[in-house]
Design a protein around this motif. Structure first.
Motif, mmCIF file in Angstrom:
data_model
loop_
_atom_site.group_PDB
_atom_site.id
_atom_site.type_symbol
_atom_site.label_atom_id
_atom_site.label_comp_id
_atom_site.label_asym_id
_atom_site.label_seq_id
_atom_site.Cartn_x
_atom_site.Cartn_y
_atom_site.Cartn_z
ATOM 1 N N LEU A 148 0.836 -1.199 0.000
ATOM 2 C CA LEU A 148 0.000 0.000 0.000
ATOM 3 C C LEU A 148 0.870 1.248 0.000
ATOM 4 C CD1 LEU A 148 -2.761 1.447 0.359
ATOM 5 C CD2 LEU A 148 -2.424 1.201 2.842
ATOM 6 N N LYS A 149 0.681 2.092 -0.994
ATOM 7 C CA LYS A 149 1.363 3.383 -1.044
ATOM 8 C C LYS A 149 0.369 4.453 -0.599
ATOM 9 C CE LYS A 149 4.510 2.052 -4.768
ATOM 10 N NZ LYS A 149 5.000 2.348 -6.138
ATOM 11 N N TYR A 150 0.810 5.296 0.322
ATOM 12 C CA TYR A 150 -0.079 6.332 0.845
ATOM 13 C C TYR A 150 0.738 7.564 1.209
ATOM 14 C CZ TYR A 150 1.559 4.865 5.502
ATOM 15 O OH TYR A 150 2.332 4.560 6.593
ATOM 16 N N SER A 151 0.055 8.632 1.563
ATOM 17 C CA SER A 151 0.744 9.847 1.990
ATOM 18 C C SER A 151 0.026 10.419 3.211
ATOM 19 C CB SER A 151 0.773 10.892 0.859
ATOM 20 O OG SER A 151 -0.546 11.261 0.482
ATOM 21 N N PHE A 152 0.750 11.206 3.991
ATOM 22 C CA PHE A 152 0.170 11.855 5.157
ATOM 23 C C PHE A 152 0.892 13.181 5.389
ATOM 24 C CE2 PHE A 152 3.612 9.200 6.677
ATOM 25 C CZ PHE A 152 4.234 9.960 7.661
ATOM 26 N N GLU A 153 0.332 14.000 6.259
ATOM 27 C CA GLU A 153 0.873 15.335 6.517
ATOM 28 C C GLU A 153 1.106 15.526 8.017
ATOM 29 O OE1 GLU A 153 -0.270 20.059 5.775
ATOM 30 O OE2 GLU A 153 -1.620 18.465 5.100
ATOM 31 N N ILE A 154 2.194 16.199 8.350
ATOM 32 C CA ILE A 154 2.451 16.594 9.738
ATOM 33 C C ILE A 154 2.371 18.120 9.803
ATOM 34 C CG2 ILE A 154 4.154 16.677 11.597
ATOM 35 C CD1 ILE A 154 5.225 14.008 10.648
ATOM 36 N N LYS A 155 1.513 18.603 10.705
ATOM 37 C CA LYS A 155 1.320 20.053 10.816
ATOM 38 C C LYS A 155 1.842 20.563 12.163
ATOM 39 C CE LYS A 155 -3.395 19.806 12.687
ATOM 40 N NZ LYS A 155 -4.789 20.224 12.486
ATOM 41 N N ARG A 156 1.880 21.860 12.292
ATOM 42 C CA ARG A 156 2.384 22.494 13.521
ATOM 43 C C ARG A 156 1.457 22.202 14.696
ATOM 44 N NH1 ARG A 156 3.888 28.939 14.110
ATOM 45 N NH2 ARG A 156 4.589 28.859 16.290
ATOM 46 N N SER A 157 2.060 21.924 15.855
ATOM 47 C CA SER A 157 1.279 21.698 17.060
ATOM 48 C C SER A 157 0.763 23.040 17.572
ATOM 49 C CB SER A 157 2.136 21.040 18.135
ATOM 50 O OG SER A 157 1.393 20.834 19.303
ATOM 51 N N THR A 158 -0.527 23.092 17.917
ATOM 52 C CA THR A 158 -1.112 24.364 18.358
ATOM 53 C C THR A 158 -1.404 24.341 19.848
ATOM 54 O OG1 THR A 158 -3.312 23.516 17.798
ATOM 55 C CG2 THR A 158 -2.141 24.829 16.132
#
Length: 220
Positions: free
Chosen positions: A210-220
């Motif tokens: 399985l090929k997939y993607s994800f995002e890491i965003k700034r902690s608020t």
């Protein structure tokens, strides 16, 4: 969070004798071909030849302890005597579990409309787990393992490996949760990642990639 039942299969007495004969004659052993993920330290033996599920059940009928063990392990698969020797692992869904949002379930195979889209978004420094739902068909799958490789900007930044176990075919799906992971923190850690999750058994059969993607965003 409910974990699935991991049923482990062991060798019969006749299979143990065959394995002893093979160990005494190294020429009978055939090593696996090397590939990119071969040197993972997870698999370390050469399994014996595949035997149809019906034949495995009928072996050693006179051994009472083995008969009871097989009934306990394989009693729920009486209708799966298709004659197919190779086990099949059918993955139904993959979930991401995090305190950020609870659980997000993605049915498998992934819808073509989801290609190129991030499967999930996490905050930096957050903990998460991947949960799998799958069914085993036709035969016992031995030593099912996973390798999860992650890239950012074309560079490999992480790789995790683990053993799921050995599973007998059954009608009800198994549910298995992978080891907990923690996302990195900092400015350089934020952004979009691509990943590949691969599942193989002891015979190096690839049951899913399985090929997939994800995002890491700034902690608020």
């Amino acid at each position: 969070m409910k974990r699935g039942k991991s049923t482990e299969a062991g060798p019969s007495s006749s299979e143990k004798q065959e394995n002893m004969k093979m160990s005494e004659n190294p020429e009978m052993l055939t090593p696996h071909d090397d590939d990119d993920d071969a040197d993972d330290g997870i698999t370390g033996f050469v399994p014996g030849p595949l035997v149809p599920l019906k034949e495995q059940i009928e072996k050693d009928k006179d051994d009472e302890s083995l008969r009871r063990w097989k009934e306990k392990l394989l009693g729920c698969v009486e209708g799966d005597f298709s004659g197919q020797m190779e086990p099949e692992v059918k993955f139904h869904s993959i979930s991401i579990i995090s305190n950020d949002f609870g659980e997000i379930v993605t049915p498998l195979p992934v819808n073509e409309n989801q290609n190129g889209k991030a499967m999930f978004t996490l905050r930096e420094g957050s903990e998460y787990r991947l949960k799998l739902t799958f069914t085993v068909l036709h035969n016992i799958v031995s030593g099912l393992t996973y390798i999860n490789t992650v890239w950012k900007g074309g560079l490999q930044v992480d790789q995790s490996k683990g053993m799921l176990g050995t599973f007998a075919p059954q009608k009800e799906p198994y549910i298995h949760t992978l080891e907990e992971e923690t996302t990195p923190s900092g400015v350089l850690a934020r952004g979009t990642y691509s990943a590949k999750l691969k599942f193989e058994d002891d015979d190096r059969r690839c049951h899913m990639e399985l090929k997939y993607s994800f995002e890491i965003k700034r902690s608020t």
